[in-house]
Design a protein around this motif. Structure first.
Motif, PDB file in Angstrom:
ATOM      1  N   ALA A   1       0.839  -1.199   0.000  1.00  0.00           N
ATOM      2  CA  ALA A   1       0.000   0.000   0.000  1.00  0.00           C
ATOM      3  C   ALA A   1       0.872   1.246   0.000  1.00  0.00           C
ATOM      4  CB  ALA A   1      -0.918   0.010   1.219  1.00  0.00           C
ATOM      5  N   CYS A   2       0.268   2.353  -0.438  1.00  0.00           N
ATOM      6  CA  CYS A   2       0.914   3.669  -0.398  1.00  0.00           C
ATOM      7  C   CYS A   2      -0.046   4.635   0.280  1.00  0.00           C
ATOM      8  CB  CYS A   2       1.204   4.182  -1.799  1.00  0.00           C
ATOM      9  SG  CYS A   2       2.412   3.220  -2.705  1.00  0.00           S
ATOM     10  N   LEU A   3       0.478   5.431   1.199  1.00  0.00           N
ATOM     11  CA  LEU A   3      -0.300   6.440   1.914  1.00  0.00           C
ATOM     12  C   LEU A   3       0.123   7.809   1.410  1.00  0.00           C
ATOM     13  CD1 LEU A   3      -2.311   7.052   4.242  1.00  0.00           C
ATOM     14  CD2 LEU A   3      -0.338   7.087   5.783  1.00  0.00           C
ATOM     15  N   VAL A   4      -0.841   8.576   0.891  1.00  0.00           N
ATOM     16  CA  VAL A   4      -0.577   9.911   0.365  1.00  0.00           C
ATOM     17  C   VAL A   4      -1.655  10.857   0.873  1.00  0.00           C
ATOM     18  CG1 VAL A   4      -0.277  11.313  -1.713  1.00  0.00           C
ATOM     19  CG2 VAL A   4       0.406   8.906  -1.744  1.00  0.00           C
ATOM     20  N   ASN A   5      -1.244  11.864   1.637  1.00  0.00           N
ATOM     21  CA  ASN A   5      -2.185  12.891   2.126  1.00  0.00           C
ATOM     22  C   ASN A   5      -3.441  12.291   2.764  1.00  0.00           C
ATOM     23  OD1 ASN A   5      -0.490  14.998   1.236  1.00  0.00           O
ATOM     24  ND2 ASN A   5      -1.365  14.864  -0.817  1.00  0.00           N
ATOM     25  N   GLY A   6      -3.272  11.290   3.582  1.00  0.00           N
ATOM     26  CA  GLY A   6      -4.397  10.694   4.300  1.00  0.00           C
ATOM     27  C   GLY A   6      -5.156   9.637   3.521  1.00  0.00           C
ATOM     28  N   THR A   7      -4.795   9.422   2.255  1.00  0.00           N
ATOM     29  CA  THR A   7      -5.461   8.413   1.436  1.00  0.00           C
ATOM     30  C   THR A   7      -4.549   7.204   1.290  1.00  0.00           C
ATOM     31  OG1 THR A   7      -6.672  10.112   0.215  1.00  0.00           O
ATOM     32  CG2 THR A   7      -6.564   7.930  -0.783  1.00  0.00           C
ATOM     33  N   LEU A   8      -5.090   6.039   1.612  1.00  0.00           N
ATOM     34  CA  LEU A   8      -4.346   4.784   1.545  1.00  0.00           C
ATOM     35  C   LEU A   8      -4.805   3.994   0.323  1.00  0.00           C
ATOM     36  CD1 LEU A   8      -2.335   2.893   3.078  1.00  0.00           C
ATOM     37  CD2 LEU A   8      -4.372   1.825   4.099  1.00  0.00           C
TER      38      LEU A   8
END
Length: 126
Positions: free
Chosen positions: A20-27
């Motif tokens: 997974a990748c987490l970007v600005n609160g979005t997973l």
């Protein structure tokens, strides 16, 4: 900023991608297949496969400090639409208070390792 999420509680990626990748609160969670992370082996039978996929997703959500309550989108890939009702019932059991994410379910001709189900997910947390 992008943060890679990885946990030993879910199977390792079988290609050049992250769990997974987490970007600005979005997973953004990669598609999970029914591999038991402890044994590294596939589980068999659509009920067991679906539960294992959901457990793998749950482990990744937990590693990111989230739960199924944070899920906003899911994509379900089935080898056979004949499994839709069974997968749907098991999938629904992992969500509380009918707070289901947006979703599509599609039948595909083949999935990695010839499994019957794969699910990817997007989750969000402030």
């Amino acid at each position: 900023m992008k943060k890679i999420i990885h946990t030993s509680e879910a199977p390792a990626a079988i290609g050049p991608y992250s769990q997974a990748c987490l970007v600005n609160g979005t997973l953004y969670i990669s598609g999970q297949i029914p591999v038991d992370p402890e044994s590294g082996k596939l589980v068999e039978g659509i009920e067991k496969e679906t539960h294992q996929v959901m457990k793998n997703l749950q482990a990744i959500l937990n590693e990111a400090g989230m739960s199924f309550d944070n899920a906003v989108k899911a994509s379900i890939f089935l080898k056979s639409m004949d499994d839709f009702a069974v997968v749907n019932e098991i999938y629904a059991s992992y969500f509380s208070n009918d707070q289901f994410p947006a979703r599509e379910t599609v039948q595909v001709s083949c999935l990695p390792k010839n499994v019957d189900v794969e699910i990817s997910m997007i989750a969000y947390k402030d």
